[in-house]
Every structure is written in C-alpha cells, then in structure tokens.
Design an enzyme around this catalytic site. Structure first.
Site, PDB file in Angstrom:
ATOM      1  N   CYS A 222       0.882  -1.179   0.000  1.00  0.00           N
ATOM      2  CA  CYS A 222       0.000   0.000   0.000  1.00  0.00           C
ATOM      3  C   CYS A 222       0.914   1.221   0.000  1.00  0.00           C
ATOM      4  O   CYS A 222       1.106   1.874   1.022  1.00  0.00           O
ATOM      5  CB  CYS A 222      -0.920  -0.002   1.216  1.00  0.00           C
ATOM      6  SG  CYS A 222      -1.953  -1.468   1.371  1.00  0.00           S
ATOM      7  N   ALA A 223       1.491   1.535  -1.152  1.00  0.00           N
ATOM      8  CA  ALA A 223       2.688   2.372  -1.209  1.00  0.00           C
ATOM      9  C   ALA A 223       2.446   3.868  -1.094  1.00  0.00           C
ATOM     10  O   ALA A 223       3.338   4.599  -0.669  1.00  0.00           O
ATOM     11  CB  ALA A 223       3.447   2.086  -2.507  1.00  0.00           C
ATOM     12  N   ALA A 224       1.291   4.369  -1.545  1.00  0.00           N
ATOM     13  CA  ALA A 224       1.094   5.820  -1.594  1.00  0.00           C
ATOM     14  C   ALA A 224       1.184   6.425  -0.191  1.00  0.00           C
ATOM     15  O   ALA A 224       0.743   5.801   0.778  1.00  0.00           O
ATOM     16  CB  ALA A 224      -0.249   6.142  -2.225  1.00  0.00           C
TER      17      ALA A 224
ATOM     18  N   GLY B 226       6.671   7.631   0.514  1.00  0.00           N
ATOM     19  CA  GLY B 226       7.792   7.998   1.364  1.00  0.00           C
ATOM     20  C   GLY B 226       8.580   6.810   1.876  1.00  0.00           C
ATOM     21  O   GLY B 226       9.819   6.834   1.913  1.00  0.00           O
ATOM     22  N   LYS B 227       7.901   5.744   2.271  1.00  0.00           N
ATOM     23  CA  LYS B 227       8.596   4.573   2.822  1.00  0.00           C
ATOM     24  C   LYS B 227       9.344   3.823   1.731  1.00  0.00           C
ATOM     25  O   LYS B 227      10.462   3.339   1.945  1.00  0.00           O
ATOM     26  CB  LYS B 227       7.596   3.678   3.553  1.00  0.00           C
ATOM     27  CG  LYS B 227       6.923   4.378   4.734  1.00  0.00           C
ATOM     28  CD  LYS B 227       5.905   3.481   5.407  1.00  0.00           C
ATOM     29  CE  LYS B 227       5.184   4.237   6.516  1.00  0.00           C
ATOM     30  NZ  LYS B 227       4.330   5.328   6.012  1.00  0.00           N
TER      31      LYS B 227
ATOM     32  N   ASP C 277      -0.632   0.352  -5.451  1.00  0.00           N
ATOM     33  CA  ASP C 277      -1.735   1.101  -4.859  1.00  0.00           C
ATOM     34  C   ASP C 277      -2.956   0.904  -5.747  1.00  0.00           C
ATOM     35  O   ASP C 277      -2.839   0.907  -6.978  1.00  0.00           O
ATOM     36  CB  ASP C 277      -1.430   2.587  -4.709  1.00  0.00           C
ATOM     37  CG  ASP C 277      -2.345   3.223  -3.660  1.00  0.00           C
ATOM     38  OD1 ASP C 277      -1.915   3.323  -2.493  1.00  0.00           O
ATOM     39  OD2 ASP C 277      -3.483   3.578  -3.996  1.00  0.00           O
TER      40      ASP C 277
ATOM     41  N   ASP D 144      -4.943  -4.021  -6.794  1.00  0.00           N
ATOM     42  CA  ASP D 144      -5.462  -4.246  -5.450  1.00  0.00           C
ATOM     43  C   ASP D 144      -4.635  -5.341  -4.783  1.00  0.00           C
ATOM     44  O   ASP D 144      -4.590  -6.481  -5.262  1.00  0.00           O
ATOM     45  CB  ASP D 144      -6.929  -4.659  -5.556  1.00  0.00           C
ATOM     46  CG  ASP D 144      -7.593  -4.843  -4.211  1.00  0.00           C
ATOM     47  OD1 ASP D 144      -6.887  -4.806  -3.182  1.00  0.00           O
ATOM     48  OD2 ASP D 144      -8.823  -5.036  -4.181  1.00  0.00           O
TER      49      ASP D 144
ATOM     50  N   ASP E  74       1.822  -1.194   5.045  1.00  0.00           N
ATOM     51  CA  ASP E  74       1.401   0.016   5.756  1.00  0.00           C
ATOM     52  C   ASP E  74      -0.095   0.144   5.500  1.00  0.00           C
ATOM     53  O   ASP E  74      -0.533   0.788   4.551  1.00  0.00           O
ATOM     54  CB  ASP E  74       2.179   1.213   5.220  1.00  0.00           C
ATOM     55  CG  ASP E  74       1.874   2.498   5.973  1.00  0.00           C
ATOM     56  OD1 ASP E  74       1.266   2.416   7.048  1.00  0.00           O
ATOM     57  OD2 ASP E  74       2.229   3.574   5.475  1.00  0.00           O
TER      58      ASP E  74
ATOM     59  N   CYS F 106      -0.857   4.009  11.172  1.00  0.00           N
ATOM     60  CA  CYS F 106      -0.759   5.269  11.923  1.00  0.00           C
ATOM     61  C   CYS F 106      -1.985   5.404  12.825  1.00  0.00           C
ATOM     62  O   CYS F 106      -2.540   6.480  12.996  1.00  0.00           O
ATOM     63  CB  CYS F 106      -0.610   6.466  10.989  1.00  0.00           C
ATOM     64  SG  CYS F 106      -1.920   6.649   9.766  1.00  0.00           S
TER      65      CYS F 106
END
Length: 732
Positions: free
Chosen positions: A549-551, A554-555, A572, A601, A620, A673
């Site tokens: 889930c890259a968007a 930053g990671k 993503d 997906d 993430d 988060c």
C-alpha cells in the site's frame, strides 16, 4: 443477509456505505477501470475505491451477459443485489439469482424520468420536486414496481451537482429503510408504476450545452443550473466563447435581437433572449477560471483577503459538507503564487480545525440566533478569523481587516459588520479554556481512554497542537551532517534524533520551498515514526521487496535511498495515488529498472502476482489515522464508528493476501498510523492465531510501548506521530 452491491460513480457511494454498515456486503460489482485525465491512465471508480477501503472483494466484468460472470455471481449466493448507477444492463438471468431479487436506487419519482439523467432533466424541465425511489428491478428500463419513495423539493437556485449530492444521501436513507424492513422479516410492498406520466431522461450530450438565445430566458437559466457541473452550458457572447456556470432569468422587455449584449455590471452580464433577459452570474473564458460577478469585489482583493476567502471556502467544505481537507487544499494552494500566502492558508485552516470546538462554543454564546443552513461560509470565515487571533496570534488589525473584507469578497457584504463585531469581541474576551479531549467524538474518545488510560490526556493534548517538521535526508545524495550544516546556513535550526539514522527535527515552522535542495531530492518531509518503518523492515541487500500500500511513496523512497539494489514493487489500488508515488521516487532519483509501480489491489494477488515470492513485505495498512490527528484534524469530523469495523476487516484481508507471497524465512512489517488496539495489536494477534507459520519478531524500545506482538508509539511521544509496528517472520 448476504448483499451484493453494484454501482460505479460517486452517487452510489453513500448507498454502499449504508449497505456495508453491518458487514453484509460480500462483493461489489463496478465497471472496469477506465482511462482518465490528461495522461489517460486507468482510474478506478469511486465505488471501487470505497469497497477496497472497506476490504470488500471487487469484481469488474465488462458485461453481465457472460455466462462465466453470471456463474461467478451465483457462487456468491446473494440474498439481495443492490444496484445504484451501475451502468451495465442486468439480464433476466442475473435478476433471478438473488433470493430477494435486485433493488435499484433511482433518483426520480417514477415513472417520471426513467433513464440515465433524471436529476438534470428534472431541473431542466422546471419540476418543483423530485425524489428517490427504491425499485424492484425487472427486465424493462426502470419499469419495476416501487418499494419505497422519498420526495424533496428542488431549490430555485439548486444546480445539478447540488441536487445530485442531496439525492445521493437521500437514496442511501431510502435504502437503509428498505434493508431495515427486510432484516426484520418485512418485505416492502411493491407498488406498480402507473402507465400515465412516463417520461424518459435521456443521457446528457455536450451538444445540448450550447445555449440558443432564441429560447426563453427562464428555460436557459434552468439549463445552466441543470448542466452544472457537467457538461456546463456555453454560448458565444460578443464574439467570445464563454462557459456559463451560473445565470438567472430576468423578466425584462428589451426589443433587441436575441443574443445581444445588453450590458454588464457587478450583478452580471445581461443577454437578450427570445423572452426576457438571461443574466450571466458566473462565467469562464477559454483557458481561464470561473469568475463570479456577485462574489468578486469591484477592485482587486487587498493583500491577505484572497487567503482568507480560500480559507473560508476550504473550511466550509470540510466542516459543513464532509469534504477531505487534503482534497480541498490540493487545487487551491497552486492558485496562490506567493509561498508565504500558501503557508498562511494552511496554517489558518489547520488551526481553525484544531480549535473548532472552542471557537464554535464561543460563537454560540455571542450570536443572538444560531446560523442558518445557508450560513456555512459565514461560520467558516469566523472560524478562520478566530484561529488567526487565537492560535496564530496574528496582528489583530491585519487579521480583522482582511477577514472582514473577505466577507464582502464572498458575496456577504451584509454580514461584514457581524464578522467585525464578533472578531473584535473575540479579541477583547478571548476564548474559553477547553479540554483537548472535547474535540474528539465521544465514541472515539472512550475508545482511546479505554485503550490508554494513563496516556490519553497527553495524547489528546499532543493531537491539538501542530507537529514538528521531520526531515528525511537522502543519504545517496548528501550526508546528514552536511545537510544539517546547509540548514544552519539558511537560518534553519535542526536537531538530530538518535533513533533515526536519516532524520532531522525542525521545531520552527518552515515552508517546504525554503528547504535547501528540496526540489533536487536532497531531503523529504516524513515524520520520524514513518521513517522507522525502514529500520523495522530492514530488508537484506538486494532483496525483492513488496510495498503493498505504497502511496504516497515515502517509505518506498526511504528503502531505496538506503539500498538502491533492492528490487521493489510498489502497489496502490488508486492510479492517482500511485502517480504520487512515482513523483516521490522521481524527485529522489530513485526510479529505475529494479523499481516497478502497479495500480492493482493488494487483496487480489491472483489477478497480478507472478508467483515469485518476496523476501520482505511492507504492509502500511489503511487505518483510522487516529495517530495523525494533529496532521489531519478533519479526521475527528469524518470518522464514524462503523469505519473501524470495516478497516479491521480490510486490514485482515491484506494480511491474509500478502502472507502467501512472502518466502519462507522472509519478513513482513505490519504498520499503521492508528492508536486503536483493534487495528494494531489485536489485528496481529488474530493473524498469528490463524497463521501457524507466522511468528512475531520483537522490536526494541525505540519503537514505542510494548503492545502485544508489536510496538506502539502514541501521538506526540518523542515528537513523533502515533504509529504501530509488528515484525512478522515466516518459518523456514
């Protein structure tokens, strides 16, 4: 009850949310991703994005006439299929599959306005009212019996877009009523549509948007309203092509040839019509932006006024219309050429949202009567004014003058005096002291207090204040000490944190544009908690890595900065968000043959995975974002209790889908988060219980509190965001 939902555009999203509240939606059908935007990249439908966010399986057949697609639907064993603006024809064979058949939410009072564009046609025809019908579908076009109906008047100035949004919510209410009856064992009584009064709402055509000045002004005014926001009425005025977003009919005799420009003033541009005059209130020249006559002052806005106008509009959309703060700010910020104005706009709206509960309490006590339904922009402007005087401590004369003038620029000159009086009272009396926890919805506050009884007060306090600016130095391009020296040369003080190999903390607000080398990719903005994800995953050199889930990227960028030899696949589900990942990697000079980006997906690897396992997986996961409220204060406005259950289900599906793609001995980092245990420790504990070959790898105290099989940092601790990490290893 097992529900299959079929829909595509934004209109269908509220109905999907209603249907999914109890976790009964077993699948969502939506149209295939279509090319969109200037780059013509594939774009997922709003319904697909909502479904993926809730962890609901998505199917996108080109047609439901295909026997294989029908068999796939039959295998889901649906009790009911709910169809809302799906866009594909349902054959008789499909209508017969669900136990209770197929229900359709239709935006008109059937049999009036059957077809594709009932909302716009109702306005165009001058209908006084419209509504939503819940219909039992049959083979004919919108001919089925009506189960439930809800009526609503059409506002005299209501546009197609405004009515669309109202009916989308009204449709969701009608669907909720129908589902409630069905769950109680009561099947709504079908009412056959009468044979009289049938009209058809044909699909909108751009050619219809060209106004014919020979028609009556009243008719043209309705067309302008109906076609806003699409396809937008247009006409030639004094030889120039204009798009017309807003107009009113004026009952005025003129004796001029239709199409003649009769005059222009601050009230608008008057055009002679076959009957009466059409007064153009909001127009757009080719290549320009829409200009509203009534809301623009006669002279250019004074310095600072435009910022306050934008702040009020953004806050109105976020507070009163449920819009996302990020999505509202994104198109506005580029309109301000001065970076200081952009920084001020962000500071005002963020401070207003953080202090909203205090400011609204004070305003309620000062106002003689509550604001009306149409006073959203006024309330938003007052919130912006309060934030300037209180949180931002701007010079009172500048804040007051610009905010009062903004009331006039917003087309509310009659309320400028009220704005002035209220803000001067705020300046004199200040605002009541309030518990930061009061800003949180009661249900969410209780969850946090139950989960972290000893830390909740500090967490609420930290969430009410701006976060420091955390920087991630691109070690491929510059050393941390060297970059810190460059900051000092620019007059920016930065501190090193021993937990972060690449991180620097800047406590004083600094515009991103002022950071040395930012555009060249020397440094990126990333919270310290997010930076620790690279340490927690710690892939081997040259490893094959999946960022599921890259968007916004930053990671992934951090991992590649540390090891450019990684073979990284970033996913993503939203192509637009994936474009942000590409921009992030490009700015850091990190794109290359070993890096791939795919708009797919992560929960459906059978559709895209090549079968080669990954050495490390970063998950993430989408979450409640309760750990980043200080960065996204609108979370407290928009988050709902049912969201948590849906997010937990989505996270579980992501974990279960990702695990088979990890090689034996490989490592998966689960991160959120969030500060809620059900999304974090509880989620991972449940996964470990059902996954025999998974084991948690302990992380050190530098990652936060011990929390089940992982570590939890709470908002504000060490100056960082709330974040959860769990490192899982697959047995050999």
């Amino acid at each position: 009850m097992r529900i299959v939902f079929a829909g595509t555009p934004q209109f269908a999203v509220p109905s999907l949310r209603v249907a999914a509240q109890r976790g009964e939606v077993v699948a969502v059908y939506t149209q295939p991703d279509r090319p969109a935007g200037r780059g013509r990249g594939l774009q997922a439908s709003p319904v697909k994005l909502e479904a993926v966010g809730r962890g609901i399986p998505v199917f996108q057949p080109e047609s439901l006439r295909d026997p294989a697609a029908q068999e796939q639907l039959r295998a889901l064993q649906p009790d009911l299929m709910v169809v809302v603006a799906y866009g594909l024809i349902l054959p008789k064979a499909v209508l017969a599959i669900p136990t209770h058949g197929c229900w359709n939410v239709h935006a008109s009072l059937l049999p009036r306005w059957r077809g594709a564009a009932p909302i716009q046609r109702a306005i165009q025809a001058g209908d006084a009212e419209t509504g939503v019908c819940l219909m039992q579908m049959e083979a004919g076009l919108d001919t089925g019996p009506v189960l439930l109906e809800q009526r609503t008047p059409i506002g005299e100035a209501e546009t197609g877009g405004q009515l669309h949004d109202r009916l989308a919510e009204l449709g969701a209410q009608v669907l909720a009523d129908g589902l409630g009856l069905l769950r109680a064992g009561i099947r709504p009584v079908p009412r056959p549509q009468p044979a009289e009064g049938v009209t058809y709402a044909h699909k909108l055509d751009k050619a219809e948007a060209r106004l014919d000045w020979n028609r009556p002004a009243a008719e043209l005014a309705r067309t302008v309203r109906a076609f806003n926001p699409w396809p937008v009425a247009e006409a030639r005025v004094a030889g120039e092509r204009l798009r017309i977003h807003g107009a009113i009919a004026v009952d005025q005799a003129h004796g001029a040839v239709p199409g003649t420009l009769l005059g222009a003033s601050r009230d608008g541009i008057d055009i002679a019509c076959g009957e009466g005059v059409l007064r153009l209130r909001t127009v757009q020249r080719e290549g320009g932006r829409a200009i509203t006559a009534a809301s623009r002052p006669a002279r250019p806005m004074a310095p600072g006024v435009e910022v306050r106008v934008h702040a009020a509009r953004v806050l109105d959309a976020v507070v009163h219309r449920g819009r996302s703060l990020k999505s509202e700010l994104a198109p506005v910020l580029p309109r301000l050429p001065d970076p200081r104005d952009r920084a001020l706009l962000e500071a005002v709206v963020f401070a207003a949202l953080r202090g909203r509960h205090r400011y609204e309490a004070a305003l309620r006590g000062w106002l003689a009567r509550p604001p009306g339904p149409a006073d959203g922009p006024l309330v938003a402007l007052l919130l912006a004014g309060c934030a300037q005087l209180d949180a931002l401590q701007l010079p009172a004369h500048a804040a007051l003058d610009a905010t009062v003038e903004a009331a006039r620029a917003l087309g509310r000159p009659h309320q400028a005096g009220l704005v002035n009086a209220l803000l001067r009272r705020a300046q004199r009396e200040g605002f009541p002291v309030a518990d930061p926890a009061d800003a949180w919805p009661q249900w969410l506050r209780r969850k946090v207090e139950a989960a972290w009884p000893e830390h909740a007060a500090a967490l609420f306090e930290a969430s009410a204040h701006p976060a420091p600016l955390w920087l991630r130095v691109n070690r491929r391009l510059v050393g941390g000490d060297d970059y810190r020296a460059r900051l000092e040369e620019a007059g920016i003080a930065a501190a090193v944190d021993p937990r972060l190999a690449d991180g620097l903390r800047v406590d004083a607000p600094v515009p991103v544009a002022a950071l040395p080398g930012f555009e060249e990719g020397l440094v990126a903005v990333q919270d310290g908690s997010a930076q620790q994800a690279a340490d927690a995953l710690a892939p081997e050199p040259g490893a094959r890595v999946l960022d599921a889930c890259a968007a916004p990227g930053g990671k992934a960028a951090h991992l590649l900065e540390r090891d450019p030899t990684l073979e990284l696949l970033a996913l993503d589900v939203d192509p637009r968000r994936l474009a942000r990942v590409e921009d992030t990697l490009r700015r850091g000079g990190l794109l290359g043959e070993r890096v791939q980006l795919r708009p797919v997906d992560a929960t459906t690897p059978a559709l895209w995975w090549d079968g080669f396992t990954f050495d490390a997986i970063l998950l993430d996961a989408p979450c409640s974002a309760t750990g980043v409220v200080r960065r996204q204060p609108d979370i407290l406005l928009h988050r709902r209790p049912e969201d948590i259950e849906s997010l937990v289900a989505a996270q579980a599906r992501l974990l279960d889908a990702a695990w088979p793609m990890l090689r034996p001995g490989g490592v998966l980092l689960y991160a959120t988060c969030s500060i809620l245990p059900e999304e974090n420790a509880g989620q991972v504990e449940a996964f470990l219980a059902r996954t025999p070959d998974a084991a948690a790898v302990p992380l050190p105290e530098s990652f936060g509190h011990a929390s089940g099989p992982g570590r939890q940092r709470l908002t504000g601790e060490d100056g960082m965001d709330g974040f959860f990490y769990a490192r899982l290893r697959k047995s050999e």
